[in-house]
Each structure stands twice: as structure tokens, then as C-alpha cells.
Design a protein around this motif. Structure first.
Motif, PDB file in Angstrom:
ATOM      1  N   THR A   1      55.190  46.030  41.957  1.00 16.04           N
ATOM      2  CA  THR A   1      55.579  44.745  41.348  1.00 16.04           C
ATOM      3  C   THR A   1      54.458  43.721  41.464  1.00 16.04           C
ATOM      4  N   ASN A   2      53.248  44.171  41.828  1.00 15.44           N
ATOM      5  CA  ASN A   2      52.170  43.228  42.099  1.00 15.44           C
ATOM      6  C   ASN A   2      51.949  42.236  40.951  1.00 15.44           C
ATOM      7  N   ASP A   3      51.842  42.773  39.731  1.00 14.66           N
ATOM      8  CA  ASP A   3      51.568  41.892  38.589  1.00 14.66           C
ATOM      9  C   ASP A   3      52.739  40.932  38.365  1.00 14.66           C
TER      10      ASP A   3
ATOM     11  N   ASN B   1      56.626  29.387  44.507  1.00 19.80           N
ATOM     12  CA  ASN B   1      57.185  29.627  45.850  1.00 19.80           C
ATOM     13  C   ASN B   1      56.080  29.898  46.854  1.00 19.80           C
ATOM     14  N   TRP B   2      55.104  30.710  46.444  1.00 17.47           N
ATOM     15  CA  TRP B   2      53.999  31.071  47.343  1.00 17.47           C
ATOM     16  C   TRP B   2      53.208  29.815  47.717  1.00 17.47           C
ATOM     17  N   VAL B   3      52.931  29.001  46.706  1.00 15.52           N
ATOM     18  CA  VAL B   3      52.143  27.784  46.960  1.00 15.52           C
ATOM     19  C   VAL B   3      52.930  26.839  47.879  1.00 15.52           C
TER      20      VAL B   3
ATOM     21  N   ARG C   1      51.542  28.561  56.417  1.00 16.23           N
ATOM     22  CA  ARG C   1      50.757  29.790  56.655  1.00 16.23           C
ATOM     23  C   ARG C   1      49.312  29.463  57.002  1.00 16.23           C
ATOM     24  N   GLU C   2      48.777  28.466  56.326  1.00 19.03           N
ATOM     25  CA  GLU C   2      47.339  28.195  56.496  1.00 19.03           C
ATOM     26  C   GLU C   2      47.002  27.572  57.845  1.00 19.03           C
ATOM     27  N   ARG C   3      48.009  26.923  58.486  1.00 19.19           N
ATOM     28  CA  ARG C   3      47.699  26.281  59.770  1.00 19.19           C
ATOM     29  C   ARG C   3      47.093  27.275  60.761  1.00 19.19           C
TER      30      ARG C   3
ATOM     31  N   GLY D   1      41.946  29.700  46.412  1.00 17.17           N
ATOM     32  CA  GLY D   1      40.630  29.382  46.969  1.00 17.17           C
ATOM     33  C   GLY D   1      40.611  29.000  48.441  1.00 17.17           C
ATOM     34  N   ALA D   2      41.586  29.476  49.223  1.00 16.88           N
ATOM     35  CA  ALA D   2      41.602  29.097  50.648  1.00 16.88           C
ATOM     36  C   ALA D   2      40.347  29.615  51.372  1.00 16.88           C
ATOM     37  N   ALA D   3      39.964  30.866  51.108  1.00 17.43           N
ATOM     38  CA  ALA D   3      38.760  31.411  51.766  1.00 17.43           C
ATOM     39  C   ALA D   3      37.513  30.738  51.212  1.00 17.43           C
TER      40      ALA D   3
ATOM     41  N   TYR E   1      42.970  37.395  38.805  1.00 18.05           N
ATOM     42  CA  TYR E   1      43.584  37.841  37.540  1.00 18.05           C
ATOM     43  C   TYR E   1      44.850  37.081  37.195  1.00 18.05           C
ATOM     44  N   SER E   2      45.286  36.175  38.065  1.00 14.28           N
ATOM     45  CA  SER E   2      46.520  35.434  37.797  1.00 14.28           C
ATOM     46  C   SER E   2      46.173  34.027  37.294  1.00 14.28           C
ATOM     47  N   ALA E   3      46.568  33.757  36.053  1.00 13.18           N
ATOM     48  CA  ALA E   3      46.311  32.426  35.490  1.00 13.18           C
ATOM     49  C   ALA E   3      47.052  31.364  36.292  1.00 13.18           C
ATOM     50  N   GLN E   4      48.219  31.761  36.833  1.00 13.76           N
ATOM     51  CA  GLN E   4      49.017  30.797  37.613  1.00 13.76           C
ATOM     52  C   GLN E   4      48.283  30.422  38.903  1.00 13.76           C
ATOM     53  N   MET E   5      47.718  31.427  39.590  1.00 13.88           N
ATOM     54  CA  MET E   5      46.997  31.139  40.835  1.00 13.88           C
ATOM     55  C   MET E   5      45.738  30.330  40.536  1.00 13.88           C
ATOM     56  N   ALA E   6      45.045  30.681  39.433  1.00  8.62           N
ATOM     57  CA  ALA E   6      43.821  29.936  39.089  1.00  8.62           C
ATOM     58  C   ALA E   6      44.156  28.478  38.763  1.00  8.62           C
TER      59      ALA E   6
ATOM     60  N   ASP F   1      37.983  35.684  35.261  1.00  9.30           N
ATOM     61  CA  ASP F   1      39.167  36.538  35.128  1.00  9.30           C
ATOM     62  C   ASP F   1      38.782  37.986  35.450  1.00  9.30           C
ATOM     63  N   PHE F   2      39.380  38.547  36.495  1.00  9.44           N
ATOM     64  CA  PHE F   2      39.026  39.910  36.912  1.00  9.44           C
ATOM     65  C   PHE F   2      40.236  40.581  37.545  1.00  9.44           C
ATOM     66  N   ASP F   3      40.622  41.714  36.969  1.00 11.39           N
ATOM     67  CA  ASP F   3      41.694  42.532  37.547  1.00 11.39           C
ATOM     68  C   ASP F   3      41.060  43.564  38.467  1.00 11.39           C
ATOM     69  N   LEU F   4      41.251  43.372  39.761  1.00  6.16           N
ATOM     70  CA  LEU F   4      40.621  44.257  40.753  1.00  6.16           C
ATOM     71  C   LEU F   4      41.186  45.677  40.707  1.00  6.16           C
ATOM     72  N   ALA F   5      42.339  45.830  40.069  1.00  7.37           N
ATOM     73  CA  ALA F   5      42.909  47.174  39.962  1.00  7.37           C
ATOM     74  C   ALA F   5      42.152  48.008  38.934  1.00  7.37           C
ATOM     75  N   GLN F   6      41.321  47.356  38.122  1.00  5.67           N
ATOM     76  CA  GLN F   6      40.495  48.058  37.131  1.00  5.67           C
ATOM     77  C   GLN F   6      39.042  48.021  37.619  1.00  5.67           C
TER      78      GLN F   6
ATOM     79  N   SER G   1      36.670  38.631  50.543  1.00  5.89           N
ATOM     80  CA  SER G   1      38.011  38.765  49.982  1.00  5.89           C
ATOM     81  C   SER G   1      38.966  38.445  51.111  1.00  5.89           C
ATOM     82  N   SER G   2      40.115  37.896  50.757  1.00  2.00           N
ATOM     83  CA  SER G   2      41.059  37.633  51.820  1.00  2.00           C
ATOM     84  C   SER G   2      42.471  37.816  51.304  1.00  2.00           C
ATOM     85  N   LEU G   3      43.213  38.624  52.055  1.00  2.00           N
ATOM     86  CA  LEU G   3      44.645  38.828  51.818  1.00  2.00           C
ATOM     87  C   LEU G   3      44.909  39.359  50.417  1.00  2.00           C
ATOM     88  N   CYS G   4      44.005  40.174  49.912  1.00  2.00           N
ATOM     89  CA  CYS G   4      44.131  40.684  48.546  1.00  2.00           C
ATOM     90  C   CYS G   4      43.902  42.188  48.432  1.00  2.00           C
TER      91      CYS G   4
HETATM   92  C1  LIG Z   1      48.097  36.576  49.172  1.00  2.00           C
HETATM   93  S1  LIG Z   1      47.153  35.942  47.831  1.00  2.00           S
HETATM   94  C2  LIG Z   1      45.640  35.533  48.661  1.00  2.00           C
HETATM   95  C3  LIG Z   1      44.830  34.540  47.894  1.00  2.00           C
HETATM   96  C4  LIG Z   1      43.568  34.070  48.593  1.00  2.00           C
HETATM   97  N1  LIG Z   1      42.548  35.099  48.630  1.00  2.00           N
HETATM   98  C5  LIG Z   1      43.867  33.567  49.983  1.00  2.00           C
HETATM   99  O1  LIG Z   1      43.272  34.056  50.944  1.00  2.00           O
HETATM  100  O2  LIG Z   1      44.710  32.668  50.105  1.00  2.00           O
HETATM  101  C6  LIG Z   1      46.726  37.407  46.942  1.00  2.00           C
HETATM  102  C7  LIG Z   1      45.869  37.124  45.725  1.00  2.00           C
HETATM  103  O3  LIG Z   1      45.390  38.351  45.194  1.00  2.00           O
HETATM  104  C8  LIG Z   1      45.473  38.274  43.791  1.00  2.00           C
HETATM  105  N2  LIG Z   1      45.550  39.625  43.248  1.00  2.00           N
HETATM  106  C9  LIG Z   1      46.496  40.546  43.490  1.00  2.00           C
HETATM  107  N3  LIG Z   1      46.235  41.653  42.778  1.00  2.00           N
HETATM  108  C10 LIG Z   1      45.102  41.414  42.073  1.00  2.00           C
HETATM  109  C11 LIG Z   1      44.340  42.166  41.140  1.00  2.00           C
HETATM  110  N4  LIG Z   1      44.720  43.397  40.776  1.00  2.00           N
HETATM  111  N5  LIG Z   1      43.239  41.598  40.613  1.00  2.00           N
HETATM  112  C12 LIG Z   1      42.859  40.340  40.969  1.00  2.00           C
HETATM  113  N6  LIG Z   1      43.540  39.569  41.838  1.00  2.00           N
HETATM  114  C13 LIG Z   1      44.655  40.106  42.376  1.00  2.00           C
HETATM  115  C14 LIG Z   1      46.744  37.497  43.524  1.00  2.00           C
HETATM  116  O4  LIG Z   1      46.820  36.999  42.217  1.00  2.00           O
HETATM  117  C15 LIG Z   1      46.629  36.432  44.600  1.00  2.00           C
HETATM  118  O5  LIG Z   1      45.891  35.340  44.137  1.00  2.00           O
END
Ligand SMILES: C[S@@+](CC[C@H](N)C(=O)[O-])C[C@H]1O[C@@H](n2cnc3c(N)ncnc32)[C@H](O)[C@@H]1O
Length: 245
Positions: free
Chosen positions: A7-9, A20-22, A28-30, A61-63, A81-86, A104-109, A125-128
């Protein structure tokens, strides 16, 4: 073949899920801010040195902000790759105008967009990366190596799996003692929270194979530079081609 349970996408490209995440970011960031600062401090640049780094799966952009704060002349390319996150990132990064751009980059590709530079001096990279199936993790680390300059560094801040139920129980025990709300939140997840949790854990794997992927890609100076329970910062350097240094 696409994984129908993935369900990642749906999570990261949903207005509601991202909102909700934002909303939960502050809490979380503290406790993450010092880990993010450590990742910045691991970068080999002088404080006033200009350089451009890449943040993969950058989210809001936390990292990136930790690095931009530590190095006032640095610039960031945020691959996401998420317009909403950007869009949320545009708000969170407003005071860094002129020092960042999103790509714009889908890391799954494996198709790296032309506007992501080769020869980058550093990538983070962080948490991704934990959102990617293992074969993509492995391939991504090789692609990162290819896009780094000789001597360039890559660091990843991410959760890992224990791989041993006794170790996992110890991690949970300590985590619950450190955060008195953790157990209750685990037991009383809303449907959204449950969906996010399942998305979060689907591809989390132990540390050892991830370090092996780095080694296989050709990195040197591979280390777990920080670890606490199920969170780590690991990384390594593309060899410079010179003897040492
Ligand atoms: C938990 S958030 C972490 C965001 C940020 N790196 C941070 O440390 O706060 C996961 C991020 O990974 C991105 N992400 C997940 N799958 C991805 C993919 N296939 N390609 C690019 N970004 C992806 C999500 O859109 C989201 O912005």
C-alpha cells in the motif's frame, strides 16, 4: 511482479494520509533531531564549504534541513515521488529558499531522472529505504554508488528488523519503558494508523543483509555509525581511487 498487498503508493500519495503524517511530525521529530544532526556531522565537509547533496525519499525535508543547518553554504536536491509530501516540504523549507529543489523520482524504479546529478559528493536517505523490497534496496545501493563522485559518501537512517524474537522482545521492552504511551498506541491503532503501520513494517529487514548490499555495491568504510534498538545510521564511501584518506 507488483505486490498487491503493497500500500506504499496509496499511503504516500493520499492527501489524507500525508496530512495525518504531517500532523504527527512534531512529536516524532523531537527525539529524531539529534540522530539527524549526527548524520549531518558524519559528512566530510568543512562547515563553510559549498556542496550539493541528494536526499533520497526526502519527504518534507527533515534530514535535508539538518544538513542545511549544519553547513550554511550547502544546497540540497530532494528526490521524492509524492506530490503531497513535496508540497508539504515546500512549506517546511520556506526559510531555505534558493538552497533546495525537488526532483520527481520513484525509488522503486531504477530510472534515475536526468535532473539528478551524477558525481554527487554525498547522498543521504532517512526513513525511506525500508519501504523498498529487498531487490530494490540492493539495486538502489549500486545505483547510489554509480551516482556518487569518487570519495562520495552515502548515509541511511532507517529502522531495521531484529531477525530474532528474543532480541525483538528486548527492543520492545526497552522501547515501552522509554515511552509510556507506546504499548497503548500499539494496541489501539485506528484503521489509518494500522494501514500506516503495515506499510511501515512490510519490507523492514535486519541490518546484516543491508550492510552486505553496500559491500556488494562497492562501498568502503562501511559502518553502523549509530544504533539504538531498531533504528540505525549506516553508510559508506565510494572509493576515491587514491590510496587512502
Ligand atoms: C517516513 S517518510 C520519511 C521522509 C523523510 N525522509 C524524513 O526523514 O522525514 C517516507 C518518505 O519516503 C517516500 N517514499 C516512499 N516510497 C517511495 C518511492 N518508491 N520513491 C520515492 N519516495 C518514496 C514517501 O513519499 C515519504 O516522503
Amino acid at each position: 511482479m507488483a505486490d498487491a498487498t503493497n500500500t506504499n503508493d496509496d499511503v504516500w500519495k493520499s492527501d489524507r494520509m500525508v496530512a495525518n503524517w504531517v500532523a504527527g511530525t512534531g512529536a516524532r521529530e523531537r527525539h529524531r533531531s539529534r540522530h539527524r544532526r549526527l548524520m549531518a556531522d558524519l559528512l566530510p565537509f568543512d562547515r563553510d564549504e559549498p556542496f550539493t547533496f541528494v536526499d533520497l525519499g526526502a519527504g518534507t525535508g527533515a534530514a535535508t534541513r539538518a544538513v542545511l543547518d549544519a553547513f550554511p553554504r550547502a544546497s540540497a536536491i530532494l528526490a521524492e515521488y509524492s506530490a503531497q509530501m513535496a508540497a508539504e516540504g515546500g512549506r517546511a523549507l520556506s526559510s531555505y529558499e534558493g538552497r533546495y529543489r525537488y526532483v520527481d523520482f520513484d525509488l522503486a524504479q531504477g530510472d534515475w531522472p536526468a535532473d539528478l546529478p551524477t558525481g554527487a559528493p554525498a547522498m543521504i536517505s532517512s526513513l525511506c529505504v525500508h519501504h523498498l523490497p529487498d531487490e530494490r534496496k540492493r539495486a538502489l545501493f549500486a545505483e547510489i554508488w554509480d551516482h556518487l563522485a569518487p570519495g562520495g559518501w552515502y548515509f541511511n537512517y532507517d529502522p531495521v528488523a531484529a531477525g530474532d524474537p528474543v532480541v525483538e522482545a528486548a527492543w520492545l521492552r526497552a522501547g515501552d519503558r522509554q515511552d509510556p504511551d507506546a504499548e497503548a498506541s500499539r494496541r489501539n491503532r485506528s484503521p489509518d494508523e494500522q494501514q500506516r503501520h503495515e506499510n511501515h513494517v512490510r519490507y523492514i529487514i535486519p541490518l546484516a543483509p543491508q550492510l552486505a548490499f553496500l559491500e556488494e555495491a562497492g562501498f568502503e568504510a562501511i559502518d553502523v555509525y549509530w544504533k539504538q534498538l531498531d533504528h540505525v545510521i549506516y553508510g559508506g564511501r565510494r572509493p576515491s581511487g587514491r590510496a587512502s584518506g
